[in-house]
Design a protein around this motif. Structure first.
Motif, PDB file in Angstrom:
ATOM      1  N   SER A   1      -2.872  -0.648 -11.962  1.00 14.03           N
ATOM      2  CA  SER A   1      -2.695   0.251 -13.108  1.00 14.03           C
ATOM      3  C   SER A   1      -2.417  -0.481 -14.420  1.00 14.03           C
ATOM      4  CB  SER A   1      -1.605   1.293 -12.816  1.00 14.03           C
ATOM      5  OG  SER A   1      -1.995   2.105 -11.713  1.00 14.03           O
TER       6      SER A   1
ATOM      7  N   HIS B   1      -8.892  -7.896  -1.173  1.00  7.83           N
ATOM      8  CA  HIS B   1      -8.396  -6.741  -1.930  1.00  7.83           C
ATOM      9  C   HIS B   1      -7.768  -5.750  -0.955  1.00  7.83           C
ATOM     10  CE1 HIS B   1      -8.255  -3.139  -4.363  1.00  7.83           C
ATOM     11  NE2 HIS B   1      -8.363  -3.914  -5.424  1.00  7.83           N
TER      12      HIS B   1
ATOM     13  N   GLY C   1      -4.442   2.114  -8.773  1.00 13.26           N
ATOM     14  CA  GLY C   1      -5.098   3.402  -9.010  1.00 13.26           C
ATOM     15  C   GLY C   1      -4.143   4.577  -9.079  1.00 13.26           C
TER      16      GLY C   1
ATOM     17  N   GLU D   1      -1.175  -7.675  -6.375  1.00 11.08           N
ATOM     18  CA  GLU D   1      -1.447  -6.260  -6.621  1.00 11.08           C
ATOM     19  C   GLU D   1      -0.631  -5.420  -5.645  1.00 11.08           C
ATOM     20  OE1 GLU D   1      -5.545  -5.625  -8.554  1.00 11.08           O
ATOM     21  OE2 GLU D   1      -5.897  -5.870  -6.428  1.00 11.08           O
TER      22      GLU D   1
ATOM     23  N   GLY E   1      -9.417   0.658 -12.778  1.00  8.60           N
ATOM     24  CA  GLY E   1      -9.828   1.836 -13.549  1.00  8.60           C
ATOM     25  C   GLY E   1     -10.093   1.561 -15.022  1.00  8.60           C
TER      26      GLY E   1
ATOM     27  N   LYS F   1     -15.207  -1.885  -8.639  1.00  8.02           N
ATOM     28  CA  LYS F   1     -15.206  -1.231  -7.323  1.00  8.02           C
ATOM     29  C   LYS F   1     -16.556  -0.549  -7.086  1.00  8.02           C
ATOM     30  CE  LYS F   1     -10.239  -0.958  -7.671  1.00  8.02           C
ATOM     31  NZ  LYS F   1      -8.986  -0.299  -7.333  1.00  8.02           N
TER      32      LYS F   1
HETATM   33  P1  PGA Z   1      -6.333  -0.224 -10.912  1.00 11.84           P
HETATM   34  O1  PGA Z   1      -6.981  -1.175  -9.795  1.00 11.84           O
HETATM   35  O2  PGA Z   1      -6.267  -1.017 -12.195  1.00 11.84           O
HETATM   36  O3  PGA Z   1      -7.262   0.952 -11.008  1.00 11.84           O
HETATM   37  O4  PGA Z   1      -4.985   0.141 -10.432  1.00 11.84           O
HETATM   38  C1  PGA Z   1      -6.644  -2.522  -9.722  1.00 11.84           C
HETATM   39  C2  PGA Z   1      -7.368  -3.172  -8.566  1.00 11.84           C
HETATM   40  O5  PGA Z   1      -7.548  -2.538  -7.534  1.00 11.84           O
HETATM   41  O6  PGA Z   1      -7.787  -4.343  -8.653  1.00 11.84           O
END
Ligand code: PGA
Length: 249
Positions: free
Chosen positions: A204, A94, A170, A164, A226, A12
């Protein structure tokens, strides 16, 4: 044909030149894994990241691309530009792009098509909001996103789908393994090449839940936000891939 597991990291809007030692740090885990490893850094780091992982088998990708190849689009980056910088893949659709920039399924489809035309594999993201899941509409929403976002001619194309759930990104929350299994099997039914298309789970994913999620039949890998910022966590997620893999076609 077996699908090869793909573990993809999405940095990101994070990372700087000093983050590039990440590639050396994850190289041992990548070497010991049958999985394909992809890191999508911000585009400012893409070229250097591609150099940093040259010869390691690790690939780099973009986080988004414009639907056109070039032109008067200040601030945008095209798929051929990403390719030239060393990308093999590009994330499109995304949920943060859909939410922050109002991206529609039609635009995501155009970006997917631009990616394929440039020789990139589009990683097409779909996922329901919490309200949609609570209303029992998760599968319907994701099926409709797929119908609108997949390239017009997607048969025999090298596509990756990332499921997702928006509420899991996140937040530290993940969908239950049953919900992921059901959704991935529903997604597979919507695909023109169900047996060969790689479907990732994202939201996550971390060392503690990766083995359970990656152990599911229809989960062919993970899109990690993350936890892709820390080489120790990302290496642990790579190590959680136990499934035997075969090279992609
Ligand atoms: P995350 O993000 O692992 O921090 O939840 C996943 C993503 O947005 O691809």
């Amino acid at each position: 044909m077996a699908r090869r597991t793909l573990i993809a990291g999405n940095w990101k809007m994070n990372g700087s030149v000093s983050s590039l030692d990440f590639f050396d740090a994850i190289a041992p885990a990548a070497r010991n894994s049958q999985a394909e490893i992809l890191i999508c850094p911000p585009s400012t780091l893409l070229y250097q990241a591609a150099q940093a992982c040259a010869g390691s088998g690790i690939r780099v990708g973009g986080q988004d691309c414009h639907a056109r190849q070039s032109g008067a689009h200040t601030g945008d980056i095209s798929a051929p530009m990403l390719r030239e910088a060393g990308a093999s893949h590009v994330i499109v659709g995304h949920s943060e792009r859909r939410a922050d920039h109002g991206e529609t399924d039609a635009l995501v489809r155009a970006k997917s098509e631009a990616a394929l035309e440039a020789g990139l594999v589009p990683v097409i993201c779909v996922g329901e909001t919490r309200e949609e899941r609570e209303a029992g509409r998760a599968v319907e929403v994701v099926a409709s996103q797929l119908a609108g976002s997949l390239p017009e001619k997607s048969r025999d194309m090298p596509l990756v789908i990332a499921y997702e759930p928006v509420w899991a990104i996140g937040t530290g929350l993940t969908a239950s393994v049953d919900d992921v299994a059901n959704m991935h099997s529903a997604i597979r039914e919507c695909l023109p090449d169900p047996l060969t298309t790689c479907i990732l789970y994202g939201g996550s994913v971390k060392p503690g839940n990766a083995a359970d999620l990656l152990g599911l039949d229809d989960v062919d890998g993970a899109l990690v936000g993350g936890a892709s910022l820390k080489s120790i966590d990302f290496s642990a997620i790579i190590a959680a891939v136990s499934r035997k893999s075969e090279p992609l076609r």
